[in-house]
Design a protein around this motif. Structure first.
Motif, PDB file in Angstrom:
ATOM      1  N   THR A  39       0.828  -1.208   0.000  1.00 49.51           N
ATOM      2  CA  THR A  39       0.000   0.000   0.000  1.00 49.51           C
ATOM      3  C   THR A  39       0.860   1.255   0.000  1.00 49.51           C
ATOM      4  O   THR A  39       0.622   2.195  -0.765  1.00 49.51           O
ATOM      5  N   LEU A  57       3.140   6.106   7.539  1.00 50.46           N
ATOM      6  CA  LEU A  57       2.036   5.351   6.957  1.00 50.46           C
ATOM      7  C   LEU A  57       2.270   3.843   7.030  1.00 50.46           C
ATOM      8  O   LEU A  57       1.328   3.079   7.261  1.00 50.46           O
ATOM      9  N   TRP A  60       1.389   2.822  10.538  1.00 51.54           N
ATOM     10  CA  TRP A  60      -0.050   2.894  10.753  1.00 51.54           C
ATOM     11  C   TRP A  60      -0.773   1.777  10.001  1.00 51.54           C
ATOM     12  O   TRP A  60      -1.643   1.103  10.553  1.00 51.54           O
ATOM     13  N   TYR A  61      -0.439   1.582   8.719  1.00 59.15           N
ATOM     14  CA  TYR A  61      -1.109   0.545   7.925  1.00 59.15           C
ATOM     15  C   TYR A  61      -0.838  -0.851   8.468  1.00 59.15           C
ATOM     16  O   TYR A  61      -1.723  -1.702   8.460  1.00 59.15           O
ATOM     17  N   SER A  64      -3.074  -1.256  11.351  1.00 54.19           N
ATOM     18  CA  SER A  64      -4.448  -1.281  10.861  1.00 54.19           C
ATOM     19  C   SER A  64      -4.792  -2.624  10.227  1.00 54.19           C
ATOM     20  O   SER A  64      -5.866  -3.182  10.480  1.00 54.19           O
ATOM     21  N   ARG A  68      -7.570  -5.260  11.401  1.00 57.30           N
ATOM     22  CA  ARG A  68      -8.604  -5.652  10.442  1.00 57.30           C
ATOM     23  C   ARG A  68      -8.678  -7.177  10.336  1.00 57.30           C
ATOM     24  O   ARG A  68      -9.767  -7.751  10.306  1.00 57.30           O
ATOM     25  N   ASP A  89     -12.885   1.265   9.341  1.00 55.48           N
ATOM     26  CA  ASP A  89     -11.498   1.200   8.874  1.00 55.48           C
ATOM     27  C   ASP A  89     -11.231   2.245   7.791  1.00 55.48           C
ATOM     28  O   ASP A  89     -10.188   2.904   7.790  1.00 55.48           O
ATOM     29  N   ARG A  90     -12.170   2.390   6.854  1.00 58.76           N
ATOM     30  CA  ARG A  90     -12.001   3.395   5.789  1.00 58.76           C
ATOM     31  C   ARG A  90     -11.959   4.810   6.367  1.00 58.76           C
ATOM     32  O   ARG A  90     -11.159   5.643   5.955  1.00 58.76           O
ATOM     33  N   ALA A  93      -8.626   5.306   8.095  1.00 56.88           N
ATOM     34  CA  ALA A  93      -7.564   5.484   7.103  1.00 56.88           C
ATOM     35  C   ALA A  93      -7.630   6.890   6.511  1.00 56.88           C
ATOM     36  O   ALA A  93      -6.605   7.555   6.329  1.00 56.88           O
ATOM     37  N   ASP A  94      -8.832   7.338   6.232  1.00 61.23           N
ATOM     38  CA  ASP A  94      -9.017   8.676   5.675  1.00 61.23           C
ATOM     39  C   ASP A  94      -8.501   9.741   6.650  1.00 61.23           C
ATOM     40  O   ASP A  94      -7.799  10.673   6.242  1.00 61.23           O
ATOM     41  N   GLU A  96      -6.252   9.337   9.020  1.00 65.81           N
ATOM     42  CA  GLU A  96      -4.788   9.231   9.126  1.00 65.81           C
ATOM     43  C   GLU A  96      -4.110   9.861   7.915  1.00 65.81           C
ATOM     44  O   GLU A  96      -3.120  10.570   8.044  1.00 65.81           O
ATOM     45  N   LEU A  97      -4.652   9.613   6.748  1.00 62.01           N
ATOM     46  CA  LEU A  97      -4.070  10.197   5.536  1.00 62.01           C
ATOM     47  C   LEU A  97      -4.172  11.718   5.554  1.00 62.01           C
ATOM     48  O   LEU A  97      -3.245  12.407   5.125  1.00 62.01           O
TER      49      LEU A  97
END
Length: 141
Positions: A39, A57, A60-61, A64, A68, A89-90, A93-94, A96-97
């Motif tokens: 990712t 990232l 974090w990912y 995550s 998940r 989760d989405r 993620a949004d 965090e981004l």
């Protein structure tokens, strides 16, 4: 004679599609670390991430994707709970981004995601139309 040629051609096409589908085989499941790496690599290519952004990232990912995976195992039989978890989760993620990316990078990210979603929906529709094509048809004898 035409019917025989048609039947032979149809049979060969069916066999070719079946063999092709079988050659793909099962996919190996990626670990959360591998998913995070993939990712972040994609985002780096698309958004020109800095080293710090990549590190933030990836960390974090990885966390995550681990969470998940655990949630999916726990909610395996509860489709609604799984859907709710995916939505959370989405959203996470949004958020965090938004924190990690610059405003310009975030706009590019959202545009790319929208484009990907449209392509995904188009592939889904094509798959549905293939189902109708591949249904057996009655041949008049």
């Amino acid at each position: 004679m035409k019917k025989l040629v048609f039947l032979a051609t149809t049979l060969l096409m069916f066999l070719a599609i079946t063999v092709n589908a079988q050659q793909r085989g099962p996919r190996e499941r990626m670990t959360p670390e591998q998913q995070a790496t993939r990712t972040v690599e994609r985002l780096t290519t698309e958004l020109k991430l800095t080293d710090k952004q990549q590190a933030d990232l990836k960390k974090w990912y990885t966390e995550s994707f681990k969470k998940r995976e655990e949630a999916m195992q726990k909610n395996r039989d509860n489709r609604e709970a799984m859907r709710d978890q995916m939505k959370k989760d989405r959203e996470a993620a949004d958020a965090e981004l938004k924190k990690v990316l610059t405003e310009e990078q975030y706009k590019t990210y959202k545009a790319n995601e929208e484009k990907r979603m449209k392509e995904w929906q188009q592939r889904g529709r094509q798959g549905l139309s293939l189902i109708h094509i591949s249904e057996p048809t009655r041949l008049d004898v």
